[in-house]
Design a protein around this motif. Structure first.
Motif: not given
Length: 66
Positions: A4-29
Motif C-alpha cells: 500500500t502507499a502507506i507501507r511504501l511511505l513508512l520506509e521513507q519517513l523518519p522514526d517519529d513519523a513512523r511511530a505516529w502512523i503506526g499508532n493511529l487507529p485503522l480508520p485514520a491509517r
C-alpha cells in the motif's frame, strides 16, 4: 503482494513519523493511505507534521465534546 502507499511511505519517513502512523487507529491509517494516493509520497513527506496536527486537532475536538 503489492504494498500500500502507506507501507511504501513508512520506509521513507523518519522514526517519529513512523511511530505516529503506526499508532493511529485503522480508520485514520486508511485516511492517510487515501491522502498519500491523492497527494503523492513526496508531498506527504514534506507536510506530514501538518497532517498530524490536523488529525490531532480533530481527535481533540471529539474528546472535548460532552
Amino acid at each position: 503482494m503489492a504494498q500500500t502507499a502507506i507501507r511504501l511511505l513508512l520506509e521513507q519517513l523518519p522514526d517519529d513519523a513512523r511511530a505516529w502512523i503506526g499508532n493511529l487507529p485503522l480508520p485514520a491509517r486508511a485516511e492517510i493511505d487515501r491522502l498519500l494516493k491523492e497527494t503523492g509520497v513526496e508531498n506527504f513527506k514534506a507536510h506530514w507534521r501538518e497532517h498530524k496536527a490536523d488529525l490531532d486537532e480533530l481527535e481533540r475536538s471529539f474528546t472535548l465534546k460532552p
